[in-house]
Write a protein that holds these residues in place. Structure first.
Motif, mmCIF file in Angstrom:
data_model
loop_
_atom_site.group_PDB
_atom_site.id
_atom_site.type_symbol
_atom_site.label_atom_id
_atom_site.label_comp_id
_atom_site.label_asym_id
_atom_site.label_seq_id
_atom_site.Cartn_x
_atom_site.Cartn_y
_atom_site.Cartn_z
ATOM 1 N N ARG A 35 0.861 -1.196 0.000
ATOM 2 C CA ARG A 35 0.000 0.000 0.000
ATOM 3 C C ARG A 35 0.889 1.235 0.000
ATOM 4 N N THR A 36 0.368 2.322 -0.516
ATOM 5 C CA THR A 36 1.158 3.545 -0.661
ATOM 6 C C THR A 36 0.779 4.603 0.363
ATOM 7 N N GLU A 37 -0.219 4.357 1.198
ATOM 8 C CA GLU A 37 -0.611 5.307 2.250
ATOM 9 C C GLU A 37 -0.711 4.544 3.568
ATOM 10 N N VAL A 38 0.136 4.911 4.530
ATOM 11 C CA VAL A 38 0.197 4.210 5.806
ATOM 12 C C VAL A 38 0.270 5.237 6.934
ATOM 13 N N GLY A 39 0.139 4.745 8.179
ATOM 14 C CA GLY A 39 0.314 5.573 9.366
ATOM 15 C C GLY A 39 1.600 5.203 10.077
ATOM 16 N N ALA A 57 24.718 -14.237 -6.447
ATOM 17 C CA ALA A 57 24.019 -12.950 -6.402
ATOM 18 C C ALA A 57 23.946 -12.430 -4.966
ATOM 19 N N GLN A 58 24.242 -11.153 -4.769
ATOM 20 C CA GLN A 58 24.171 -10.486 -3.474
ATOM 21 C C GLN A 58 23.160 -9.348 -3.562
ATOM 22 N N ILE A 59 22.203 -9.354 -2.599
ATOM 23 C CA ILE A 59 21.151 -8.329 -2.591
ATOM 24 C C ILE A 59 21.351 -7.429 -1.384
ATOM 25 N N GLN A 60 21.341 -6.143 -1.629
ATOM 26 C CA GLN A 60 21.391 -5.141 -0.560
ATOM 27 C C GLN A 60 20.005 -4.516 -0.437
ATOM 28 N N PHE A 61 19.346 -4.773 0.690
ATOM 29 C CA PHE A 61 17.969 -4.311 0.868
ATOM 30 C C PHE A 61 17.949 -2.850 1.296
ATOM 31 N N PRO A 62 16.863 -2.172 0.974
ATOM 32 C CA PRO A 62 16.771 -0.765 1.393
ATOM 33 C C PRO A 62 16.665 -0.674 2.919
ATOM 34 N N PRO A 112 15.983 2.302 -3.758
ATOM 35 C CA PRO A 112 16.016 1.032 -4.503
ATOM 36 C C PRO A 112 16.815 -0.035 -3.773
ATOM 37 N N ALA A 113 16.449 -1.284 -4.031
ATOM 38 C CA ALA A 113 17.269 -2.412 -3.623
ATOM 39 C C ALA A 113 18.338 -2.637 -4.686
ATOM 40 N N VAL A 114 19.491 -3.187 -4.287
ATOM 41 C CA VAL A 114 20.639 -3.336 -5.193
ATOM 42 C C VAL A 114 21.019 -4.811 -5.273
ATOM 43 N N LEU A 115 21.204 -5.313 -6.495
ATOM 44 C CA LEU A 115 21.618 -6.684 -6.746
ATOM 45 C C LEU A 115 22.964 -6.663 -7.443
ATOM 46 N N SER A 116 23.935 -7.414 -6.923
ATOM 47 C CA SER A 116 25.265 -7.527 -7.541
ATOM 48 C C SER A 116 25.469 -8.964 -7.981
ATOM 49 N N ALA A 117 25.780 -9.164 -9.295
ATOM 50 C CA ALA A 117 25.968 -10.512 -9.823
ATOM 51 C C ALA A 117 26.823 -10.431 -11.080
ATOM 52 N N GLY A 118 27.830 -11.310 -11.163
ATOM 53 C CA GLY A 118 28.652 -11.405 -12.379
ATOM 54 C C GLY A 118 29.328 -10.112 -12.741
ATOM 55 N N GLY A 119 29.716 -9.296 -11.762
ATOM 56 C CA GLY A 119 30.372 -8.038 -12.058
ATOM 57 C C GLY A 119 29.424 -6.940 -12.491
ATOM 58 N N ARG A 120 28.132 -7.174 -12.463
ATOM 59 C CA ARG A 120 27.160 -6.172 -12.863
ATOM 60 C C ARG A 120 26.277 -5.827 -11.676
ATOM 61 N N THR A 124 16.426 -1.654 -8.349
ATOM 62 C CA THR A 124 14.976 -1.583 -8.535
ATOM 63 C C THR A 124 14.537 -0.126 -8.567
ATOM 64 N N GLU A 125 13.280 0.086 -8.829
ATOM 65 C CA GLU A 125 12.716 1.426 -8.733
ATOM 66 C C GLU A 125 12.499 1.781 -7.257
ATOM 67 N N SER A 126 12.614 3.049 -6.917
ATOM 68 C CA SER A 126 12.305 3.503 -5.556
ATOM 69 C C SER A 126 10.788 3.514 -5.361
ATOM 70 N N LEU A 127 10.370 3.483 -4.103
ATOM 71 C CA LEU A 127 8.945 3.463 -3.761
ATOM 72 C C LEU A 127 8.601 4.702 -2.958
#
Length: 625
Positions: A35-39, A57-62, A112-120, A124-127
Motif C-alpha cells: 500500500r502507498t498510504e500508511v500511518g 548474487a548479493q542483494i542489498q535491501f533498502p 532502490p534495492a541493489v543486486l550484484s551478480a557477475g560483475g554487474r 529496482t525502482e524507488s517506492l
C-alpha cells in the motif's frame, strides 16, 4: 565437391552458444509495496523479487533512516515448463519480504534495492509512500492491491503458468496491536478479554512476552497495582512455553507469564498500571538481562441496573445455584444433624456469602465451617462455597428447616435472578430407653405445641440417691506451732532481698554507653529480618511489613534518631546528612517502596520476595562500626 549430411550441427552450435550466455542475461529484479498510504503505527510489507538469480548474487535491501525494518523472510520457487519437443524451461524466483514501519509522517521514499551478480549491478525502482500520524488502518483488500508483475511474462507460453508467489488471502486470526518502538524484538503485552463489564463481573487480565529472540529465564515479574479490583490467580506457569503468533504480519513467539481474574468493586473507568519483568535472553555466558514494561489498560465498569434486591452485594454477580443437604433427616435425641448450604457457580467464589441457615427454637445451631473449591475453566473463575452447620436437637418432634433464597445478577442476561432451596423436614426421635416428651404423631396440633414440651428425658431406671461418707480424725496442732512455719515465713523475705541485691549488681554490670545500645538495636533488627525470611511463603502483608520494620529499626540504630514517621524524601535527606553514599540511599528507597507495593498489591512472587530479602540484607551490611 558436393556437401553431404544435414544441418543438425548448426543447431548444436547454436544451443552451445545459448548455454554459454551469462546467467544474468535473463535476470529480472523489482520491488513492490502492499500500500502507498500508511500511518506511523501501521506495519506494511515490501517485497523484493529476483527472477533467475545467479548463485553468487548479493542483494542489498533498502534500509533508510525514515523506516524501521521489523522482520524479513525469504522464499524460493522453481518451475519447470515443457513446451512440445523443445528443451524444458526452468525458472527460479526468489522473494524477500520485509515488514517495515515509518518513523515519521510525511512524503517518504524507500530507496532502490541493489543486486550484484557477475560483475554487474542492478537496481529496482524507488517506492514513494504517504505517511500520516497514527494508524490509517489495515492493508486494503486483495482485490484493491496492485497486481505483482508477472515474472513469466517474457516466456513464449505467456501467462499460461500461475504465479508461484501469488499472495494468498491473509489469515483472519492475525493480531493487530501496537509494536513498541525500540523494543520490537522483545516486549510485554497486557490484554483484557473484555473492555466493558458490570460491577462485580469478571474480566480476565493476561500478561504475555512477545519475543523474536531466544529466552533463557524470567527473573522477576511485578504485576500491576489493581486498585478498585478483587483479584484471583487463574494461571501462573512455572516454565516458559511459547506458541507462534503473527502481529501485524510479524512472526513472534509468545509466552504467558500470568493470567488473573479481576472483579471490579466500583463503577466508572478503572485503570490498570503497567506490569514489569526482568528477562534474561540468550544462554549461559552469552545471556543478557533486560527490563521490560507492559502497556497500561482501562476498563469501563457499568453500575448494576436499578431494581436490585435489598442487600445485594457486588460479589452476587455471575451465575449461581443454591442447594441444601441435610444428613440425616431422622435422628435420635442427643445426636447431631449435619446441614450443608452449597452455593456453586461462576463468579467471585471466595468473596460471596451464602444465606445463613434459619432453624426452629427447638434446634441449636453452631457456627458453620466454610470451605471453598475453585476450579478455573476457560479463563473463568468457577467453583463452590460450602457452609457446613452442626445442628443439635433439644427435644423430640418434627421440625422444618425453611427454604433459603440467594438473589444475584446475571450479566449475560442483564437481569436479577433468585436461586431457592426446598424446605427440609427433620424428625427427632427419643433415644434408646428414653421417654419422649412430645406425641409421636405429626399432626398440626402436635407441631404447634412443640415449643411448650418438656426438655428433660429420663432414663428407665430413674435417678440414683446420693451417698455420703464421713471420716473423723483427732484435731492436729496449730500451723504456727509446727516446725516448718518459721522457715516458710522467712524464706520469701530472704528471696526478695536476694533478688534486690542481684538486680543492683546486674544494673551496675549492664551499664553501657550509647554506642553499645545502638549496636544492640542493630543486632535486633538483623534478627528481625531473619525472622521475616520464615514468612516468605506466607501472607504478603505480614512478610513485607516485617521487612520494612527491620530496615527502619536498623536505620534508627545507625542514625541515632527515629525515622518511622519520615517520608521517603525526608529519610533520604537524613541519610545524606549522615554521610550515607548515594548507592546505599537508593537501595534503602528501593526496599521501602517495594515493601509498600508488596503490602498493598497482591500476588508478589517468591523470586521478588527473595530479592527484597537480599536487598534488605545488603542495606544492613558495610556500615561503620
Amino acid at each position: 565437391m558436393r556437401r553431404t549430411g544435414s544441418g543438425s550441427p548448426a543447431w548444436v552450435v547454436l544451443a552451445a552458444l545459448l548455454a554459454a550466455m551469462p546467467a544474468w542475461a535473463s535476470i529480472e529484479f523489482y520491488q513492490t509495496v502492499d500500500r502507498t498510504e500508511v500511518g506511523t503505527e501501521d506495519v506494511f510489507k515490501v517485497s523484493v523479487v529476483v527472477v533467475d538469480p545467479p548463485d553468487n548474487a548479493q542483494i542489498q535491501f533498502p534500509a533508510p533512516d525514515d523506516f524501521e525494518v521489523l522482520s524479513s523472510q525469504q522464499s524460493t520457487e522453481r518451475s519447470i515448463e515443457v513446451n512440445g519437443s523443445g528443451p524444458p524451461v526452468i525458472q527460479t524466483v526468489r522473494k524477500h519480504v520485509l515488514m517495515m514501519r515509518a518513523n515519521r509522517p510525511g512524503s517518504l521514499t524507500i530507496p532502490p534495492a541493489v543486486l550484484s551478480a557477475g560483475g554487474r549491478t542492478y537496481r529496482t525502482e524507488s517506492l514513494k509512500l504517504t505517511v500520516r500520524k497514527g494508524r490509517v488502518g489495515p492493508p486494503p483488500a486483495q482485490a484493491g492491491r496492485q497486481p505483482m508483475p508477472d515474472p513469466f511474462r517474457n516466456f513464449p507460453f505467456g501467462g499460461s503458468m500461475q504465479d508461484p508467489l501469488a499472495e494468498e488471502d491473509q489469515p483472519g486470526d492475525q493480531e493487530d496491536l501496537r509494536i513498541p518502538r525500540g523494543d520490537s524484538d522483545l516486549f510485554l503485552r497486557a490484554t483484557l478479554d473484555k473492555k466493558q463489564v458490570y460491577v462485580g463481573e469478571q474480566v480476565t487480565l493476561s500478561l504475555y512476552i512477545y519475543s523474536r529472540v531466544d529466552l533463557s529465564s524470567v527473573d522477576a515479574v511485578t504485576m500491576p497495582k489493581l486498585e478498585g479490583f478483587w483479584s484471583e490467580d487463574v494461571e501462573s506457569p512455572t516454565q516458559l512455553s511459547g506458541e507462534q503468533r503473527v502481529v501485524n504480519g510479524v512472526p513472534y513467539r509468545t509466552y504467558l507469564l500470568r493470567r488473573r481474574a479481576l472483579f471490579p468493586m466500583k463503577s466508572g473507568t478503572l485503570s490498570i498500571t503497567p506490569a514489569e519483568a526482568d528477562i534474561t535472553t540468550g544462554f549461559l555466558f552469552a545471556g543478557h538481562r533486560v527490563h521490560r514494561k507492559s502497556n497500561d489498560l482501562d476498563v469501563q465498569v457499568k453500575p448494576l441496573p436499578p431494581g436490585a434486591p435489598k442487600g445485594l452485594s457486588n460479589a452476587q454477580v455471575g451465575e449461581w445455584r443454591l442447594s441444601m443437604e441435610v444428613t440425616p433427616t431422622t435422628v435420635e435425641l442427643g445426636q447431631p444433624v449435619t446441614v450443608k448450604v452449597i452455593l456453586e457457580g461462576t463468579g467471585n467464589v471466595k468473596n460471596v456469602t451464602p444465606p445463613r441457615l434459619q432453624v426452629p427454637p427447638a434446634l441449636k445451631v453452631y457456627d458453620p465451617k466454610t470451605t471453598d473449591k475453585v476450579a478455573p475453566n476457560k479463563f473463568r473463575i468457577q467453583g463452590n462455597r460450602v457452609q457446613e452447620y452442626l445442628v443439635m436437637p433439644q427435644r423430640t418432634g418434627t421440625f422444618t428447616l425453611e427454604a433459603l433464597e440467594f438473589p444475584y445478577f446475571d450479566p449475560k442476561t442483564g437481569r436479577y435472578e433468585v436461586s431457592r432451596t426446598e424446605p427440609v423436614r427433620i424428625t427427632v426421635e427419643p433415644g434408646a430407653g428414653g421417654v419422649a416428651s412430645a406425641p409421636t404423631t405429626s399432626s398440626p396440633t402436635s407441631l404447634a405445641d412443640a415449643a411448650s414440651e418438656q426438655k428433660n428425658v429420663l432414663t428407665a431406671g430413674g435417678l440414683r440417691p446420693l451417698r455420703y461418707q464421713a471420716r473423723f480424725e483427732e484435731p492436729s496442732a496449730a500451723v504456727w506451732q509446727r516446725p516448718y512455719y518459721v522457715p516458710a515465713v522467712l524464706t520469701p523475705v530472704g528471696l526478695m532481698l536476694a533478688l534486690g541485691l542481684a538486680g543492683l549488681v546486674r544494673g551496675k554490670l549492664s551499664q553501657e554507653d550509647e554506642g553499645s545500645r545502638n549496636r544492640q538495636r542493630a543486632k535486633a533488627a538483623r534478627k528481625r529480618l531473619a525472622g521475616a525470611e520464615k514468612l516468605r511463603e506466607g501472607s504478603s502483608s505480614e512478610f513485607y511489613g516485617e521487612v520494612e520494620k527491620a530496615v527502619l529499626h536498623f536505620l534508627e540504630a545507625r542514625l541515632k534518631a527515629p525515622v518511622g514517621g519520615l517520608t521517603r524524601d525526608a529519610l533520604d535527606a537524613k541519610l545524606a546528612e549522615a554521610g550515607v553514599d548515594t548507592e546505599r540511599r537508593q537501595r534503602v528507597r528501593f526496599v521501602l517502596e517495594s515493601c509498600d507495593a508488596g503490602r498493598f498489591a497482591p500476588g508478589a512472587e517468591s523470586a521478588a520476595r527473595e530479592r527484597i530479602l537480599d536487598d534488605a540484607s545488603a542495606v544492613m551490611e558495610g556500615w561503620d562500626k
